[in-house]
Design a protein around this motif. Structure first.
Motif, short mmCIF file in Angstrom:
data_model
loop_
_atom_site.label_atom_id
_atom_site.label_comp_id
_atom_site.label_asym_id
_atom_site.label_seq_id
_atom_site.Cartn_x
_atom_site.Cartn_y
_atom_site.Cartn_z
N MET A 36 0.81 -1.21 0.00
CA MET A 36 0.00 0.00 0.00
C MET A 36 0.85 1.27 0.00
O MET A 36 0.30 2.38 -0.04
CB MET A 36 -0.91 0.02 1.23
CG MET A 36 -2.01 -1.01 1.24
SD MET A 36 -2.84 -1.07 2.84
CE MET A 36 -3.48 0.60 2.94
N ARG A 37 2.16 1.14 0.05
CA ARG A 37 3.00 2.32 0.22
C ARG A 37 2.83 3.31 -0.93
O ARG A 37 2.82 4.52 -0.71
CB ARG A 37 4.47 1.91 0.32
CG ARG A 37 5.38 3.07 0.72
CD ARG A 37 6.80 2.62 0.89
NE ARG A 37 7.37 2.14 -0.35
CZ ARG A 37 8.63 1.76 -0.50
NH1 ARG A 37 9.43 1.80 0.55
NH2 ARG A 37 9.09 1.34 -1.65
N GLY A 38 2.64 2.82 -2.14
CA GLY A 38 2.48 3.72 -3.28
C GLY A 38 1.25 4.61 -3.15
O GLY A 38 1.32 5.83 -3.33
N VAL A 39 0.11 4.00 -2.82
CA VAL A 39 -1.11 4.79 -2.68
C VAL A 39 -1.08 5.64 -1.42
O VAL A 39 -1.68 6.72 -1.37
CB VAL A 39 -2.35 3.88 -2.68
CG1 VAL A 39 -2.51 3.19 -4.03
CG2 VAL A 39 -2.29 2.85 -1.57
N LEU A 40 -0.37 5.17 -0.39
CA LEU A 40 -0.28 5.97 0.84
C LEU A 40 0.57 7.21 0.61
O LEU A 40 0.31 8.26 1.22
CB LEU A 40 0.32 5.13 1.97
CG LEU A 40 -0.58 4.01 2.51
CD1 LEU A 40 0.11 3.28 3.65
CD2 LEU A 40 -1.93 4.56 2.97
N VAL A 41 1.57 7.13 -0.25
CA VAL A 41 2.35 8.32 -0.60
C VAL A 41 1.44 9.36 -1.26
O VAL A 41 1.48 10.55 -0.95
CB VAL A 41 3.52 7.95 -1.54
CG1 VAL A 41 4.16 9.20 -2.13
CG2 VAL A 41 4.57 7.15 -0.79
N ILE A 42 0.58 8.89 -2.18
CA ILE A 42 -0.36 9.79 -2.83
C ILE A 42 -1.32 10.38 -1.81
O ILE A 42 -1.62 11.59 -1.83
CB ILE A 42 -1.14 9.04 -3.93
CG1 ILE A 42 -0.18 8.54 -5.00
CG2 ILE A 42 -2.21 9.93 -4.55
CD1 ILE A 42 -0.83 7.68 -6.06
N ALA A 43 -1.81 9.56 -0.89
CA ALA A 43 -2.74 10.04 0.14
C ALA A 43 -2.08 11.09 1.03
O ALA A 43 -2.69 12.12 1.34
CB ALA A 43 -3.23 8.86 0.99
N VAL A 44 -0.84 10.85 1.44
CA VAL A 44 -0.14 11.80 2.30
C VAL A 44 0.06 13.13 1.59
O VAL A 44 -0.20 14.21 2.15
CB VAL A 44 1.20 11.22 2.76
CG1 VAL A 44 2.07 12.30 3.40
CG2 VAL A 44 0.98 10.09 3.76
N LEU A 45 0.51 13.08 0.34
CA LEU A 45 0.76 14.32 -0.41
C LEU A 45 -0.53 15.08 -0.67
O LEU A 45 -0.59 16.31 -0.50
CB LEU A 45 1.47 14.00 -1.72
CG LEU A 45 2.89 13.46 -1.61
CD1 LEU A 45 3.46 13.18 -2.99
CD2 LEU A 45 3.79 14.43 -0.87
N LEU A 46 -1.58 14.38 -1.07
CA LEU A 46 -2.85 15.05 -1.33
C LEU A 46 -3.43 15.69 -0.08
O LEU A 46 -3.87 16.84 -0.09
CB LEU A 46 -3.85 14.06 -1.93
CG LEU A 46 -3.62 13.62 -3.38
CD1 LEU A 46 -4.66 12.59 -3.80
CD2 LEU A 46 -3.66 14.82 -4.32
N ARG A 47 -3.43 14.93 1.01
CA ARG A 47 -4.01 15.47 2.23
C ARG A 47 -3.17 16.59 2.83
O ARG A 47 -3.69 17.53 3.41
CB ARG A 47 -4.18 14.35 3.27
CG ARG A 47 -5.27 13.39 2.96
CD ARG A 47 -6.61 14.07 2.69
NE ARG A 47 -6.98 14.96 3.77
CZ ARG A 47 -7.30 16.24 3.59
NH1 ARG A 47 -7.28 16.80 2.41
NH2 ARG A 47 -7.64 16.99 4.62
N PHE A 48 -1.85 16.48 2.71
CA PHE A 48 -1.01 17.56 3.23
C PHE A 48 -1.21 18.83 2.43
O PHE A 48 -1.40 19.92 3.01
CB PHE A 48 0.47 17.16 3.21
CG PHE A 48 1.38 18.26 3.67
CD1 PHE A 48 1.54 18.51 5.03
CD2 PHE A 48 2.03 19.06 2.76
CE1 PHE A 48 2.37 19.54 5.46
CE2 PHE A 48 2.86 20.10 3.19
CZ PHE A 48 3.03 20.33 4.53
N MET A 49 -1.19 18.73 1.10
CA MET A 49 -1.35 19.92 0.27
C MET A 49 -2.71 20.56 0.49
O MET A 49 -2.83 21.78 0.60
CB MET A 49 -1.14 19.57 -1.21
CG MET A 49 0.30 19.29 -1.59
SD MET A 49 0.53 19.08 -3.36
CE MET A 49 -0.38 17.57 -3.65
N ASP A 50 -3.74 19.72 0.55
CA ASP A 50 -5.09 20.26 0.70
C ASP A 50 -5.28 20.89 2.08
O ASP A 50 -5.88 21.96 2.20
CB ASP A 50 -6.12 19.15 0.47
CG ASP A 50 -7.53 19.69 0.42
OD1 ASP A 50 -7.84 20.44 -0.53
OD2 ASP A 50 -8.33 19.38 1.31
#
Length: 297
Positions: A208-222
């Motif tokens: 899940m690390r790939g999708v979790l990286v996307i989740a972290v970046l999206l949620r942090f930026m937003d």
């Protein structure tokens, strides 16, 4: 031996010309305008004075900016600390197939379909002690809850509102990562006698690390750019407790009409987001790789 060169068709550039034009008008030109404003003192539409880096120096010495930046960083990391594990737990508990899976996906996605200003209005009513369910319940429990008069209550309410609104995004991304894991991994773990915790730690979480990286970046930026929800809910108050960077910038540009300092702060704001996302991305990429390298030694 004779060498042949492959002909180059320059007409292919016309295929990406619409994309270049869209990027130019939506990103590059506005950014250049902001850069232009950041080095000028705009006295009137006809009169401007070049000031160089004066606005950048003034912004960096602004104590209100320091307070807003501290609140913003604290809030963004609190969002990640709550939504990431909560989204993973929600993804793990969702059914994998069948009509229940489809129904749960639709239900989980409902909050993501609500506009930001509507979310702020919903929680504004939800937190009222006279007609709101949460506010009245807390009041009935003997808690003097007031998101308009208590700074801590306001901050926690904004955080809870964001968790309710955006945790489903992390859950959906985690669910997609879980569904991409082949059954052979689970079968091998079952043969080895791995527990559920071992399966999560050594099979599910690394995949899940790939999708979790996307989740972290999206949620942090937003979360770092959040504006509408706290503005509708608390207006940035009480005091400055929920005045984050975006609202601080809006007050500079629109409220005070200080276009020069606002433009300088916009560039600093942009660079802070890029730097923090770069740090988070590299940290997420290194998570788990060091243990693998250590295991091969």
């Amino acid at each position: 031996m004779s060498t042949t060169t492959k002909p180059v068709n320059q007409k292919a550039w016309f295929l990406i010309l619409p994309v270049l034009l869209c990027v130019a008008f939506s990103a590059i030109l506005p950014l250049m305008v902001v850069v232009n404003y950041s080095v000028q003192d705009i006295i009137s539409p006809e009169r401007r004075v070049f000031v160089g880096t004066e606005w950048f120096a003034a912004i960096m010495r602004d104590e209100e900016l320091h307070g807003a930046l501290l609140r913003q960083i604290t809030y963004s990391f609190a969002v990640l600390a709550v939504e990431l594990p909560l989204g993973i737990l929600l993804a793990l508990s969702m059914p994998a197939q069948g009509w229940k899976s489809s129904a749960v996906l639709v239900i989980v996605s409902l909050s993501l379909l609500i506009p930001w200003n509507v979310v702020g209005t919903i929680w504004q009513i939800f937190g009222r002690t006279d007609i709101g369910l949460m506010g009245a319940a807390l009041q009935g429990m003997g808690i003097e809850y007031s998101y308009t008069g208590n700074a801590l209550h306001a901050w926690l309410t904004v955080l809870l509102m964001d968790v309710w609104h955006w945790t489903p995004l992390v859950a959906l991304l985690g669910y997609a990562g879980l569904r991409s894991i082949p059954d052979a991994y689970y079968q091998a773990a079952s043969i080895d006698g791995a527990s559920k915790l071992d399966v999560f730690r050594f099979v599910q979480l690394p995949k899940m690390r790939g999708v979790l990286v996307i989740a972290v970046l999206l949620r942090f930026m937003d979360s770092f750019m959040i504006y509408t929800e706290p503005f509708v809910l608390t207006g940035g108050g009480p005091g400055n407790s929920t005045t984050f960077l975006s609202q601080f910038l809006t007050q500079k540009a629109v409220g005070q009409f200080d276009l020069g300092p606002a433009a300088a702060f916009s560039l600093i704001y942009f660079l802070i987001i890029l730097l923090m996302c770069f740090i988070l991305y590299n940290w997420m990429q290194r998570v788990g790789t060091q243990s693998k390298e250590g295991g091969h030694e």
